[in-house]
Design an enzyme around this catalytic site. Structure first.
Site, PDB file in Angstrom:
ATOM      1  N   ARG A  71      20.130 -45.240  74.578  1.00 38.64           N
ATOM      2  CA  ARG A  71      21.269 -45.397  74.646  1.00 38.64           C
ATOM      3  C   ARG A  71      22.317 -45.056  75.643  1.00 38.64           C
ATOM      4  NH1 ARG A  71      24.826 -43.356  69.190  1.00 38.64           N
ATOM      5  NH2 ARG A  71      23.571 -45.171  68.658  1.00 38.64           N
ATOM      6  N   ARG A 139      30.861 -38.498  72.434  1.00 40.10           N
ATOM      7  CA  ARG A 139      29.897 -39.704  72.903  1.00 40.10           C
ATOM      8  C   ARG A 139      30.464 -40.318  73.506  1.00 40.10           C
ATOM      9  NH1 ARG A 139      26.917 -41.002  68.403  1.00 40.10           N
ATOM     10  NH2 ARG A 139      25.670 -38.896  67.308  1.00 40.10           N
ATOM     11  N   LYS A 209      29.535 -35.662  65.239  1.00 37.29           N
ATOM     12  CA  LYS A 209      29.382 -36.415  66.407  1.00 37.29           C
ATOM     13  C   LYS A 209      31.216 -36.423  66.745  1.00 37.29           C
ATOM     14  CE  LYS A 209      28.565 -39.987  63.647  1.00 37.29           C
ATOM     15  NZ  LYS A 209      28.453 -41.596  63.405  1.00 37.29           N
ATOM     16  N   LYS A 211      34.420 -38.714  68.652  1.00 39.83           N
ATOM     17  CA  LYS A 211      34.456 -39.634  69.241  1.00 39.83           C
ATOM     18  C   LYS A 211      35.840 -39.745  69.580  1.00 39.83           C
ATOM     19  CE  LYS A 211      31.323 -42.272  66.442  1.00 39.83           C
ATOM     20  NZ  LYS A 211      30.913 -43.620  65.174  1.00 39.83           N
ATOM     21  N   CYS A 432      26.860 -54.284  62.403  1.00 42.56           N
ATOM     22  CA  CYS A 432      25.898 -53.228  63.185  1.00 42.56           C
ATOM     23  C   CYS A 432      24.361 -53.891  63.283  1.00 42.56           C
ATOM     24  CB  CYS A 432      25.809 -52.132  62.239  1.00 42.56           C
ATOM     25  SG  CYS A 432      25.546 -51.870  60.752  1.00 42.56           S
ATOM     26  N   CYS A 438      17.315 -49.197  62.415  1.00 42.17           N
ATOM     27  CA  CYS A 438      18.170 -48.104  61.865  1.00 42.17           C
ATOM     28  C   CYS A 438      17.271 -47.423  60.612  1.00 42.17           C
ATOM     29  CB  CYS A 438      19.291 -48.761  62.050  1.00 42.17           C
ATOM     30  SG  CYS A 438      20.073 -47.011  61.150  1.00 42.17           S
ATOM     31  N   CYS A 477      25.192 -49.993  56.072  1.00 42.54           N
ATOM     32  CA  CYS A 477      25.015 -48.805  55.302  1.00 42.54           C
ATOM     33  C   CYS A 477      25.921 -48.601  54.959  1.00 42.54           C
ATOM     34  CB  CYS A 477      23.452 -47.948  55.459  1.00 42.54           C
ATOM     35  SG  CYS A 477      24.740 -46.797  56.451  1.00 42.54           S
ATOM     36  N   CYS A 481      29.582 -47.973  61.440  1.00 47.38           N
ATOM     37  CA  CYS A 481      29.146 -48.337  62.895  1.00 47.38           C
ATOM     38  C   CYS A 481      29.860 -49.344  63.000  1.00 47.38           C
ATOM     39  CB  CYS A 481      27.136 -48.197  63.481  1.00 47.38           C
ATOM     40  SG  CYS A 481      26.802 -46.518  62.995  1.00 47.38           S
TER      41      CYS A 481
END
Ligand code: SF4
Length: 584
Positions: A71, A139, A209, A211, A432, A438, A477, A481
């Site tokens: 990424r 991120r 994470k 954001k 997503c 994934c 899921c 995302c």
């Protein structure tokens, strides 16, 4: 893997090194062990396997089909034409596509271990990086996608670059592993030797994470309420005087675990422009020191804000920056999370053009659209800078008016559809990645979503709603995302072909949806949406959008707070006598 062991791996990693380099250099090693996999994420790559092949390979007692996702991150999604062309060429060593991400990044899928180092090195030599694109750190910092040349937009992009620079991790391990120790200008301060402690992240980095995103009201294209920290500029006399900060948003949750749930961010305070980055560091270190390190499912900052309360959080941040003056948050209203697709004025005599990219997947297709060929031809011949949006679309910026026709011609040549030909709902929808790459996906998302949308388009036209934007999103899921929990209608994968259906978010991104149906089979999605659209078409007020119709008729016009969302969740459970979202 237990959650504590992730913390153990981080602390023992010698600045996120682990054994990555020795394994990378050993051609007899086909894949990385889980301890290295944890560390690889900080470097911007995930180890994956082709899930389409997993069962067959297991039957044949063969190893999984390992590959890597890489990424690239860039503040505000800004990419030069030259950088795009480098990424386009690198895509030849992957599954042949590029994926635009919901954080304004670019993903490669299907990279083999032998090519991993070269891909990451070339991304860095293009002037961008993968450092911190994943992992328990800050991120990619998002900024408004639209290249409007006013004080608010220009300063928002500048701030995103300042934040990005401040929160890069500082270990030299990144350059040592991927760049043979080369000291690139973009990583000037990332030279800490083995044994040194990161000045912001310490030895443990963050609990999870983190954001951050900046929005210029009233446009909420970066979905500010879904972020750990959101920023909104306030302009006085033609200059940005300061920013209102929001904290504690985040959408990930786990099916069947009611302690996990989405929350919208809430106002923290307003600070002057000069103080914004230092205050942001105080927020990040508050999460570093007080976030949950025992249970990763509860480790995002939203749970800290909820458990300690916004007042406690506010005072703790202020305590860390005693010389900064804070003020009450400004009153801010947003009108839409949509991108500006099609042609628009930048305000400096130049134009920008927003292009819908179906599910952010930049690939070629015989029957069209051939996004990859179109974008590389535009980059090659017209050289316009590009911006990746948080809705996984592309914007070409700085277009002189006399080159508008040339850009349109290339798009037409490669059958890239004009946004004006789509329903308003189609234009704003996204999904997503999910299967086959994934590892967390429970159901299809990207690969089925266009088909679902096409069927919904037919229903929209039947009810003459083609110009009414409903925000519909899908994920494979509950991690969220593609941000399904603040959509008008969100589908969240829970098993192959089955989705939980959430209804009642908002086109403005400022309201959480409620669980409407525990399980909807994929083939039944159009029928479920039809019921909602028929009701909307019959009973809406003149000019009312679906978000407001739902607010007026279902939630009394009041946006539910995170607490109300949870209470409603619990009430529904009690009423039905069953646990919401518990697996069947
Ligand atoms: Fe994977 Fe779930 Fe994120 Fe979709 S929402 S990309 S399935 S983790």
């Amino acid at each position: 893997m237990s959650k504590a062991s992730v913390e153990d791996i981080k602390i023992a990693s010698q600045g996120l090194r682990g054994d990555i380099l020795s394994n990378l250099n050993d051609p007899s090693v086909t894949h990385f062990e889980e301890s290295e996999n944890v560390l690889l994420k900080f470097h911007g790559t995930y180890q994956q396997d082709d899930r389409d092949l997993r069962i067959q390979l297991a039957k044949e007692k063969k190893e999984k089909a390992w590959s890597f996702m890489v990424r690239t991150k860039m503040p505000g999604g800004r990419v030069t034409a030259e950088q795009w062309l480098i990424h386009d060429r690198l895509a030849d060593d992957t599954n042949g596509t590029l994926r635009l991400t919901t954080r304004q990044g670019i993903q490669f899928h299907g990279i083999l271990k032998g090519n991993l180092k070269d891909v990451i090195a070339q991304v860095n030599r293009s002037g961008l990086t993968t450092m911190g694109a994943c992992g328990d750190v800050v991120r990619n910092t998002m900024a408004p996608s639209h290249p409007i040349k006013d004080a608010a937009h220009l300063d928002s992009q500048k701030l995103s670059e300042e934040i990005s620079e401040r929160f890069l991790w500082r270990s030299s391990s990144y350059a040592d592993i991927w760049l043979d120790g080369e000291k690139l200008e973009t990583l000037t301060d990332c030279t800490q030797p083995v044994g040194a402690e990161d000045p912001i992240y310490g030895k443990l980095y963050l609990p999870r994470k983190f954001k951050m995103a900046i929005a210029v009201a009233p446009c909420n294209d970066i979905d500010i309420f879904s972020q750990d920290v959101g920023f909104v500029p306030h302009v006085v006399n033609g200059e940005v005087e300061g920013y209102t900060l929001f904290v504690g948003g985040g959408f990930g949750m786990s099916h069947g675990q009611l302690s996990t749930r989405p929350f919208l961010s809430q106002p923290l305070f307003y600070v002057k422009r000069a103080d914004v980055v230092n205050v942001t560091e105080a927020i990040v270190t508050t999460q570093r020191d007080h976030g949950n390190r025992e249970e990763r499912k509860l480790a995002r900052m939203k749970y800290l804000v909820q458990s300690k309360g916004i007042e406690w959080f506010r005072e703790e941040v202020k305590r860390r920056v005693p010389n900064v003056e804070t003020f009450p948050a400004k009153d801010i209203r947003f009108d839409s999370v949509e991108d500006h697709l099609g042609w628009h004025e930048q305000g400096d005599g130049l134009l920008y053009c927003g292009i819908y990219v179906a599910q952010g997947r930049v690939k070629n297709s015989d029957e069209g659209p051939s996004y990859r060929a179109a974008f590389s031809e535009i980059a090659e011949t017209l050289k316009f800078p590009m911006i990746i949006t948080g809705n996984t679309n592309i914007i070409f910026a700085d277009v002189p008016k006399d080159q508008k026709a040339a850009l349109d011609a290339i798009l037409a040549k490669h059958k890239v559809p004009h946004a004006d030909l789509m329903t308003a709902t189609h234009r704003v929808a996204h999904a997503c990645v999910a299967l086959p790459t994934c590892g967390l996906s429970l159901a299809e998302s990207e690969r089925v979503f266009s088909g679902v949308l096409d069927k919904i388009d037919v229903i929209l036209r039947e009810f003459k709603l083609e110009n009414d934007p409903l925000l519909i999103r899908m994920t494979g899921c509950p991690n969220g995302c593609a941000r399904p929990y603040n959509a008008d209608i969100g589908f969240v994968g829970r098993a192959p072909g089955k989705y939980a259906m959430f209804v009642g978010g908002s086109l403005r991104g400022d309201r959480l949806a409620g669980l409407e149906k525990k399980v909807v089979a994929i083939n039944d999605i159009p029928a479920e949406v039809r019921i909602l659209l028929e009701d909307f078409a019959k009973n809406r007020s003149a000019g009312e959008i679906f978000s407001d119709f739902w607010g007026r008729t279902r939630v009394n016009g009041e946006a539910p707070t995170p607490e109300q969302f949870h209470i409603e969740f619990a009430e529904r459970e009690a009423r039905k006598g069953e646990a919401a979202l518990t697996a069947e």
